[in-house]
Design a protein around this motif. Structure first.
Motif, short mmCIF file in Angstrom:
data_model
loop_
_atom_site.label_atom_id
_atom_site.label_comp_id
_atom_site.label_asym_id
_atom_site.label_seq_id
_atom_site.Cartn_x
_atom_site.Cartn_y
_atom_site.Cartn_z
N LEU A 57 34.11 45.75 39.21
CA LEU A 57 33.36 44.89 38.34
C LEU A 57 32.10 45.62 37.58
O LEU A 57 31.81 45.88 36.55
CB LEU A 57 32.57 43.74 39.31
N VAL A 58 31.73 46.93 38.45
CA VAL A 58 30.61 47.88 38.06
C VAL A 58 31.48 48.68 37.11
O VAL A 58 30.82 48.65 35.89
CB VAL A 58 30.40 48.69 39.16
N CYS A 129 37.94 35.56 42.42
CA CYS A 129 39.13 35.97 41.90
C CYS A 129 39.43 35.08 40.64
O CYS A 129 40.86 35.05 40.09
CB CYS A 129 40.37 36.23 42.84
N ASP A 130 38.66 34.01 40.27
CA ASP A 130 38.78 33.26 39.07
C ASP A 130 38.20 33.59 37.95
O ASP A 130 36.75 33.80 38.04
CB ASP A 130 38.25 31.88 39.74
N PRO A 131 38.75 33.87 36.89
CA PRO A 131 38.24 34.50 35.78
C PRO A 131 37.16 33.41 35.06
O PRO A 131 36.06 33.96 34.29
CB PRO A 131 39.19 34.79 34.76
N THR A 136 30.86 32.98 34.20
CA THR A 136 29.76 32.34 34.25
C THR A 136 28.49 33.48 34.57
O THR A 136 27.43 33.17 34.76
CB THR A 136 29.73 31.10 35.20
N PHE A 137 28.88 34.72 35.06
CA PHE A 137 27.99 35.54 35.50
C PHE A 137 27.38 36.42 34.34
O PHE A 137 28.00 36.37 33.16
CB PHE A 137 28.83 36.71 36.27
N PRO A 138 26.32 36.78 34.40
CA PRO A 138 25.48 37.26 33.66
C PRO A 138 26.03 38.62 32.81
O PRO A 138 26.63 39.54 33.64
CB PRO A 138 24.07 37.78 34.33
N GLY A 139 26.21 38.85 31.57
CA GLY A 139 26.89 39.92 31.00
C GLY A 139 28.46 39.95 31.36
O GLY A 139 28.98 40.93 30.71
N ILE A 140 28.96 39.05 31.61
CA ILE A 140 30.43 38.66 31.77
C ILE A 140 30.96 37.92 31.04
O ILE A 140 30.75 36.59 31.23
CB ILE A 140 30.80 38.82 33.27
N GLY A 141 31.62 38.15 29.85
CA GLY A 141 32.49 37.06 28.99
C GLY A 141 33.91 36.93 29.58
O GLY A 141 34.29 37.51 30.51
N PRO A 142 34.62 36.06 28.85
CA PRO A 142 35.99 35.84 29.11
C PRO A 142 36.84 37.16 29.28
O PRO A 142 37.80 37.18 30.32
CB PRO A 142 36.42 34.77 28.12
N PHE A 151 42.53 44.05 37.27
CA PHE A 151 42.49 45.35 37.94
C PHE A 151 41.90 45.28 39.26
O PHE A 151 42.53 45.87 40.29
CB PHE A 151 41.42 46.08 36.97
N ALA A 152 41.17 44.22 39.97
CA ALA A 152 40.75 43.98 40.96
C ALA A 152 41.74 43.10 42.10
O ALA A 152 42.18 43.47 43.08
CB ALA A 152 39.46 43.42 41.07
N PHE A 153 42.54 42.41 41.31
CA PHE A 153 43.22 41.42 42.25
C PHE A 153 44.83 41.43 41.42
O PHE A 153 45.57 40.60 42.09
CB PHE A 153 42.73 40.01 41.94
N ASN A 154 45.11 42.11 40.61
CA ASN A 154 46.37 42.25 39.94
C ASN A 154 46.93 40.93 39.49
O ASN A 154 48.13 40.65 39.87
CB ASN A 154 47.42 43.02 41.06
N LEU A 155 45.99 40.00 39.09
CA LEU A 155 46.48 38.75 38.63
C LEU A 155 47.04 38.85 37.21
O LEU A 155 46.30 39.46 36.25
CB LEU A 155 45.11 37.78 38.64
#
Length: 292
Positions: A57-58, A129-131, A136-142, A151-155
């Motif tokens: 995420l970072v 792990c749900d996009p 809904t997180f600050p600074g994170i769009g779809p 990349f984190a969960f290989n979804l």
């Protein structure tokens, strides 16, 4: 006859049809992308050697508007300073800004700290792990939310970013004058390697980076294309200089800040007001300081 990857990179016309994509063409496209990645992939990125969702995420927030080379320099020290959401959530904003120096777009540093706070307060320190939740997180769009999940969960999520867009325009739309993301998305979904989306997206992004060097930028055909304004002399540059100054010198009065950044007082006053309104800095009787 199957073309070599280098020939495909230099092709001036559509290599694959975007209107009639056969299973054979999908297989050939994947083969070319993976072949390029095996030979020329950027395998030295630290964030590609971890499956820690927080660290990914970072990296994804850092990479939103900053070149890979600069992120590669700043990311290791940032992770050492803030190895988990709890540490970042508790850190003073001044420390976060200090670790962020050189990355630009300081608003992302604030968003990243708020993300850490949200993880701690609402998700027990775990990256969801749900996009749709991540979006809904600050600074994170779809798109960033989906990239984190890939990349984190290989979804097997479907998303577009600038390098992915460049690949699909080059290979499927190079004869077109204008291309929308709505036209590209079905192709991204159709060609997605659902067994290993993590590596597939790495490969697409690395190929897109190479295309930028090899051919006239295909993204100029995209309706989403926006040319970045020059950094020199911009408000963005002055904002960064002010925040960097306030990390080590605080409180500081408007006159001292204007002298430090060598700009007209009226312009500095306007930028200070904007920074205060956005929550970056606080104004007290003794001058300005970073918000905590």
């Amino acid at each position: 006859m199957k073309k070599s990857t280098q020939t495909l990179l230099k092709s001036s016309g559509p290599v694959f049809s975007h209107t009639h994509l056969t299973d054979e063409a999908v297989a050939e496209f994947r083969c070319e992308v993976f072949t390029f990645y095996q030979r020329h992939g950027r395998h030295d990125m630290l964030w590609r050697h971890t499956d820690d969702p927080y660290r990914i995420l970072v990296s994804e927030i850092m990479l939103q508007q900053t070149q890979v080379e600069r992120v590669s320099l700043r990311y290791p020290a940032f992770i050492v300073a803030f190895p988990d959401p709890a540490t970042l959530a508790k850190a003073p904003l001044s420390e976060v800004f200090a670790a962020w120096q050189g990355m630009g777009y300081n608003r992302r540093a604030v968003s990243l700290k708020k993300c850490a706070e949200k993880l701690e307060n609402e998700h027990k320190g775990k990256v969801p792990c749900d996009p749709q939740v991540l979006a809904t997180f600050p600074g994170i769009g779809p798109a960033t939310a989906s990239s984190i999940c890939a990349f984190a969960f290989n979804l097997p999520v479907v998303f577009i970013e600038t390098n992915i867009r460049r690949v699909f325009i080059h290979f499927f739309f190079s004869g077109a004058e204008s291309v929308t993301d709505a036209e590209i998305l079905p192709l991204v979904e159709r060609t997605l390697d659902r067994e290993n989306p993590r590596v597939w997206y790495w490969a697409l992004m690395d190929l897109g980076t190479e295309l930028k060097k090899s051919v006239p930028n295909p993204n100029r055909k995209s309706t989403a294309y926006v040319k970045q304004a020059p950094f020199a002399g911009s408000d963005r540059r002055i904002r960064g200089m002010i925040l960097k100054y306030l990390i080590v010198t605080f409180p500081a009065r408007e006159k001292a800040i204007a002298a430090q950044v060598s700009e007209e007082p009226a312009r500095v006053r306007r930028i200070l007001a904007a920074l205060e309104g956005e929550g970056f800095i606080l104004k007290g009787k003794d001058g300005y300081r970073l918000a905590e």
